[in-house]
Design an enzyme around this catalytic site. Structure first.
Site, PDB file in Angstrom:
ATOM      1  N   ASP A 121      -4.822  -2.321   7.253  1.00 55.42           N
ATOM      2  CA  ASP A 121      -5.476  -2.559   5.961  1.00 55.42           C
ATOM      3  C   ASP A 121      -5.546  -1.219   5.240  1.00 55.42           C
ATOM      4  O   ASP A 121      -5.741  -0.177   5.866  1.00 55.42           O
ATOM      5  CB  ASP A 121      -6.883  -3.123   6.157  1.00 55.42           C
ATOM      6  CG  ASP A 121      -6.883  -4.570   6.630  1.00 55.42           C
ATOM      7  OD1 ASP A 121      -5.886  -5.274   6.376  1.00 55.42           O
ATOM      8  OD2 ASP A 121      -7.873  -4.999   7.240  1.00 55.42           O
ATOM      9  N   ASP A 137      -3.114 -10.157   2.911  1.00 56.53           N
ATOM     10  CA  ASP A 137      -4.419 -10.752   2.581  1.00 56.53           C
ATOM     11  C   ASP A 137      -4.455 -11.231   1.133  1.00 56.53           C
ATOM     12  O   ASP A 137      -5.069 -12.262   0.827  1.00 56.53           O
ATOM     13  CB  ASP A 137      -5.540  -9.738   2.819  1.00 56.53           C
ATOM     14  CG  ASP A 137      -5.662  -9.311   4.269  1.00 56.53           C
ATOM     15  OD1 ASP A 137      -5.251 -10.074   5.167  1.00 56.53           O
ATOM     16  OD2 ASP A 137      -6.172  -8.200   4.501  1.00 56.53           O
TER      17      ASP A 137
END
Length: 173
Positions: A121, A137
């Site tokens: 991330d 995402d």
């Protein structure tokens, strides 16, 4: 299967393109952000900073990779089956688009989980202290949001009933 061959080829190309974009941005995050200070895009709004997420959304189920891999694989298989059995025609193109986005995101994060035992991330939205996320995402979130709008406002109850049954209904005798 109801998907025509040219549509299936286009869908696979779209899926591969989305996956490549996701994996490329994650590789950039690893090579440019890991061990570095955050890269500020817009001061106090948006920055890129590296995070190895061993959980799912909002770091839930942290460290439970086997469970997350199994659940993600089940979701991917279900989505693929539904995608392939959707009725043909322009009416269902928006739903196919949403399913491709969700599939791309799920597969992109699954690749990370299997290869790294974590998901990379790197996008951080500062004003609301939102958890870090990645391109996969974004695919999932946008796909689910558009799908929700379609389910509530675009498709009729009859269309949804036929889409979400697992077996053919019997005609009354």
């Amino acid at each position: 299967m109801k998907v025509k061959k040219p549509h299936l080829i286009l869908s696979l190309l779209a899926l591969c393109s989305l996956l490549l974009a996701d994996q490329y941005t994650k590789q950039l995050a690893v090579s440019r952000l890991k061990g570095q200070e955050p890269f500020v895009i817009i001061s106090r709004v948006l920055e890129f900073s590296y995070l190895e997420n061993t959980g799912a959304a909002f770091s839930s189920f942290a460290g439970r990779q086997t469970l997350l891999i199994c659940l993600t694989t089940l979701v991917i298989l279900l989505l693929m089956w539904k995608y392939l059995t959707l009725p043909t025609g322009r009416r269902y193109l928006p739903m196919r688009f949403c399913m491709l986005l969700i599939l791309s995101g799920a597969v992109g994060n699954l690749i990370d989980r299997i290869r790294n035992h974590y998901v990379v991330d790197f996008i951080y939205f500062v004003p609301i202290d939102f958890p870090k996320f990645n391109v996969a995402d974004i695919y999932i979130t946008v796909g689910v949001a558009i799908l929700a709008v379609l389910l509530f406002f675009y498709y009729t109850d009859e269309e949804l009933e036929s889409l979400f049954t697992f077996r053919a209904k019997r005609e009354p005798k």
